[in-house]
Enzyme design. Structure first.
Site, PDB file in Angstrom:
ATOM      1  N   TYR A 156       0.855  -1.187   0.000  1.00  0.00           N
ATOM      2  CA  TYR A 156       0.000   0.000   0.000  1.00  0.00           C
ATOM      3  C   TYR A 156       0.886   1.231   0.000  1.00  0.00           C
ATOM      4  O   TYR A 156       1.385   1.670   1.031  1.00  0.00           O
ATOM      5  CB  TYR A 156      -0.927   0.012   1.208  1.00  0.00           C
ATOM      6  CG  TYR A 156      -1.930  -1.121   1.256  1.00  0.00           C
ATOM      7  CD1 TYR A 156      -2.169  -1.926   0.145  1.00  0.00           C
ATOM      8  CD2 TYR A 156      -2.642  -1.403   2.413  1.00  0.00           C
ATOM      9  CE1 TYR A 156      -3.089  -2.966   0.192  1.00  0.00           C
ATOM     10  CE2 TYR A 156      -3.565  -2.431   2.467  1.00  0.00           C
ATOM     11  CZ  TYR A 156      -3.781  -3.212   1.364  1.00  0.00           C
ATOM     12  OH  TYR A 156      -4.691  -4.246   1.416  1.00  0.00           O
TER      13      TYR A 156
ATOM     14  N   PRO B 226     -15.822  -4.664   1.838  1.00  0.00           N
ATOM     15  CA  PRO B 226     -17.006  -5.143   2.552  1.00  0.00           C
ATOM     16  C   PRO B 226     -18.280  -4.337   2.330  1.00  0.00           C
ATOM     17  O   PRO B 226     -19.376  -4.842   2.579  1.00  0.00           O
ATOM     18  CB  PRO B 226     -16.576  -5.065   4.023  1.00  0.00           C
ATOM     19  CG  PRO B 226     -15.594  -3.937   4.056  1.00  0.00           C
ATOM     20  CD  PRO B 226     -14.843  -4.049   2.761  1.00  0.00           C
TER      21      PRO B 226
ATOM     22  N   GLY C 274     -23.959  -2.914  -4.555  1.00  0.00           N
ATOM     23  CA  GLY C 274     -24.476  -2.917  -5.919  1.00  0.00           C
ATOM     24  C   GLY C 274     -25.924  -2.462  -6.023  1.00  0.00           C
ATOM     25  O   GLY C 274     -26.343  -1.507  -5.363  1.00  0.00           O
TER      26      GLY C 274
END
Length: 259
Positions: free
Chosen positions: A39, A185, A189
Site C-alpha cells: 500500500y 465489505p 451494488g
C-alpha cells in the site's frame, strides 16, 4: 489502504489528515488495523507508525507481504521465500516493532511452490518475529495446505453482498475458529439502489446503505472482521457506527435472499 495516494500509490494528498484518521480510529475503539507493504508501497505502514507508535495495549496491526507494485493500480505476486522474509523484516522496521501482530500472505505466487512460501512464514513465527499468520485471496484447499505448516489465524478474501464467491471459505473459517477478514465489505451494488432491500432497510433504520452492508456482514458469521477502508474521519465514524446497527430477522432474510 485508503491512507495512500490515487491507485494506492504514493503519498496521500494530505498526510496530516491520514494520521488523524488513524488516530481517530483508535480513539473510537478500533483494535485491528489492516495494512500491507504494497500500500503505497510502504506509505501506509509508515503513516500508521507515525500516527500510532507506541501502540496502545490491545491494538493489533496486521500487515501483508507477497505483492509488488510496479506502478499505480498494478499488483503482481512474488512469493519467493527470500523476498517474503525481506519484506517481513522491512515491515518490522517501518512499523517500529519487534514483532508483527499478524502477517498475512497477500497472494499465492503461481511461479513458486506454495510450500516454500508457507515455510518461510512458519520460520518467521518460530523466530518470534511474527505472532500470528494469515492468508489472503485463497481457497479452502489453500488454507488446509497452509495448516500443515502453521496455524492459520485469519483469511482475507473479497466478500460482500455482491460477491459470495468465498462463501465456502467463510463457512470453513467459521467452523474452524479462523478470523475471516472480508475486503471490499461495503459493496452492495443494485441492492442499495432505490427500491432495493439494502436501500429500504437503510431508510427504515435511519442508516446508510454502507452501514446496512456492514451490519449484514457482522450478523452473517461470528468469525467476521470487516475492514472498511477510508481516508475521511466522517466516513470512518459512519462505518464504525454500523457496529451498533442490528438487523432484525426479516430484514436480514430479505437482504440475504436478494443476493
Amino acid at each position: 489502504m485508503r491512507l495512500t495516494g490515487p491507485g494506492i500509490w504514493g503519498e496521500p494528498a494530505d498526510r496530516t489528515l491520514a494520521v488523524r484518521v488513524a488516530r481517530r480510529a483508535v480513539e473510537l475503539g478500533v483494535d485491528l488495523i489492516d495494512t500491507a507493504d504494497s500500500y503505497g508501497p510502504n506509505v501506509s505502514e509508515e503513516i500508521l507508525a507515525e500516527a500510532l507508535h507506541p501502540y496502545a495495549p490491545g491494538l493489533r496491526i496486521a500487515t501483508k507481504v507477497g505483492l509488488v507494485r510496479p506502478g499505480p493500480g498494478i499488483w503482481r505476486p512474488v512469493g519467493r521465500p527470500e523476498y517474503l522474509r525481506q519484506q517481513a523484516e522491512l515491515a518490522l522496521r517501518k512499523l517500529r516493532t519487534e514483532r508483527l501482530d499478524l502477517l498475512q500472505l497477500h497472494r499465492l505466487d503461481p511461479q513458486v511452490p506454495a510450500a516454500e512460501s508457507y515455510g518461510v512464514l512458519a520460520e518467521l513465527q518460530t523466530e518470534g518475529k511474527v505472532a500470528a499468520l494469515g492468508l489472503s485471496n485463497v481457497t479452502v484447499a489453500d488454507i488446509e495446505e497452509a495448516g500443515r505448516h502453521f496455524t492459520v489465524a485469519t483469511v482475507q478474501n473479497r466478500y460482500n453482498l455482491t460477491d459470495g464467491s468465498s462463501e465456502d471459505v467463510l463457512d470453513h473459517c467459521t467452523q474452524n475458529g479462523i478470523g475471516f477478514i472480508p475486503w471490499a465489505p461495503i459493496a452492495a451494488g443494485e441492492l442499495a439502489a432505490p427500491g432495493g432491500p439494502v436501500h429500504e432497510a437503510a431508510t427504515r433504520l435511519g442508516a446508510t446503505p454502507g452501514q446496512v452492508a456492514l451490519a449484514w456482514l457482522l450478523r452473517r458469521s461470528p468469525a467476521m472482521l470487516p475492514i472498511p477502508g477510508t481516508g475521511s474521519i466522517a466516513h470512518l465514524e459512519e462505518n464504525l457506527a454500523a457496529a451498533e446497527l442490528e438487523l432484525d430477522d426479516a430484514t436480514y432474510a430479505e437482504i440475504t435472499s436478494a443476493r
